[in-house]
Design a protein around this motif. Structure first.
Motif, PDB file in Angstrom:
ATOM      1  N   ASN A   7      63.571 -10.338  -9.540  1.00 38.51           N
ATOM      2  CA  ASN A   7      64.301 -10.358 -10.815  1.00 38.51           C
ATOM      3  C   ASN A   7      65.800 -10.156 -10.615  1.00 38.51           C
ATOM      4  O   ASN A   7      66.451  -9.463 -11.406  1.00 38.51           O
ATOM      5  CB  ASN A   7      63.733  -9.319 -11.780  1.00 38.51           C
ATOM      6  CG  ASN A   7      62.269  -9.539 -12.057  1.00 38.51           C
ATOM      7  OD1 ASN A   7      61.817 -10.670 -12.178  1.00 38.51           O
ATOM      8  ND2 ASN A   7      61.506  -8.469 -12.124  1.00 38.51           N
ATOM      9  N   CYS A   9      69.580 -10.707 -10.924  1.00 39.68           N
ATOM     10  CA  CYS A   9      70.392 -11.287 -11.996  1.00 39.68           C
ATOM     11  C   CYS A   9      71.855 -10.964 -11.733  1.00 39.68           C
ATOM     12  O   CYS A   9      72.261  -9.798 -11.789  1.00 39.68           O
ATOM     13  CB  CYS A   9      69.950 -10.728 -13.337  1.00 39.68           C
ATOM     14  SG  CYS A   9      70.870 -11.417 -14.720  1.00 39.68           S
ATOM     15  N   THR A  12      77.693 -12.152 -15.216  1.00 37.29           N
ATOM     16  CA  THR A  12      78.618 -13.270 -15.431  1.00 37.29           C
ATOM     17  C   THR A  12      80.002 -12.814 -15.857  1.00 37.29           C
ATOM     18  O   THR A  12      80.941 -13.586 -15.806  1.00 37.29           O
ATOM     19  CB  THR A  12      78.063 -14.212 -16.507  1.00 37.29           C
ATOM     20  OG1 THR A  12      77.833 -13.467 -17.702  1.00 37.29           O
ATOM     21  CG2 THR A  12      76.778 -14.862 -16.051  1.00 37.29           C
ATOM     22  N   ALA A  19      75.511  -7.234 -10.143  1.00 35.22           N
ATOM     23  CA  ALA A  19      74.145  -7.756 -10.208  1.00 35.22           C
ATOM     24  C   ALA A  19      73.154  -6.620 -10.407  1.00 35.22           C
ATOM     25  O   ALA A  19      73.453  -5.464 -10.101  1.00 35.22           O
ATOM     26  CB  ALA A  19      73.814  -8.509  -8.921  1.00 35.22           C
ATOM     27  N   LYS A  83      74.835 -16.769  -5.608  1.00 34.34           N
ATOM     28  CA  LYS A  83      74.766 -17.049  -7.053  1.00 34.34           C
ATOM     29  C   LYS A  83      76.130 -17.195  -7.702  1.00 34.34           C
ATOM     30  O   LYS A  83      76.241 -17.787  -8.766  1.00 34.34           O
ATOM     31  CB  LYS A  83      74.009 -15.922  -7.780  1.00 34.34           C
ATOM     32  CG  LYS A  83      72.595 -15.746  -7.321  1.00 34.34           C
ATOM     33  CD  LYS A  83      71.671 -16.651  -8.071  1.00 34.34           C
ATOM     34  CE  LYS A  83      70.243 -16.380  -7.635  1.00 34.34           C
ATOM     35  NZ  LYS A  83      69.283 -17.149  -8.326  1.00 34.34           N
TER      36      LYS A  83
END
Length: 84
Positions: A7, A9, A12, A19, A83
């Motif tokens: 999971n 993430c 942004t 993260a 990412k």
């Protein structure tokens, strides 16, 4: 000890929180909400869940094996860099 990061993430908004993820140990224990944080110097580091008690933050989880923590931290940083 075997672990996996799930999971994942990436944030942004590019603040100090970079993260979040869940850490699964030996397919038996899940630590939800580990964080990758950027300090004022721009260095990324791993942060485990804490609990606010008054004006202080108290550790809920503490990694006792520094080499394992470093390995997890490096993997989180690599995931973050892929990412972003």
């Amino acid at each position: 000890m075997h672990y996996q990061i799930e999971n994942f993430c990436a944030a942004t908004n590019r603040t100090t929180l970079c993260a979040t993820a869940d850490l699964i140990l030996e397919n038996k224990v899940c630590i939800c909400g580990i964080k990758l944080i950027r300090n004022r110097n721009g260095t990324l580091f791993l942060s485990f869940p804490t609990h606010k008690l008054g004006d202080c933050y108290v550790e809920i989880i503490r990694m006792l094996d520094p080499s394992m923590q470093k390995s997890i931290e490096q993997e989180m940083i690599a995931l973050y860099q892929r990412k972003s």
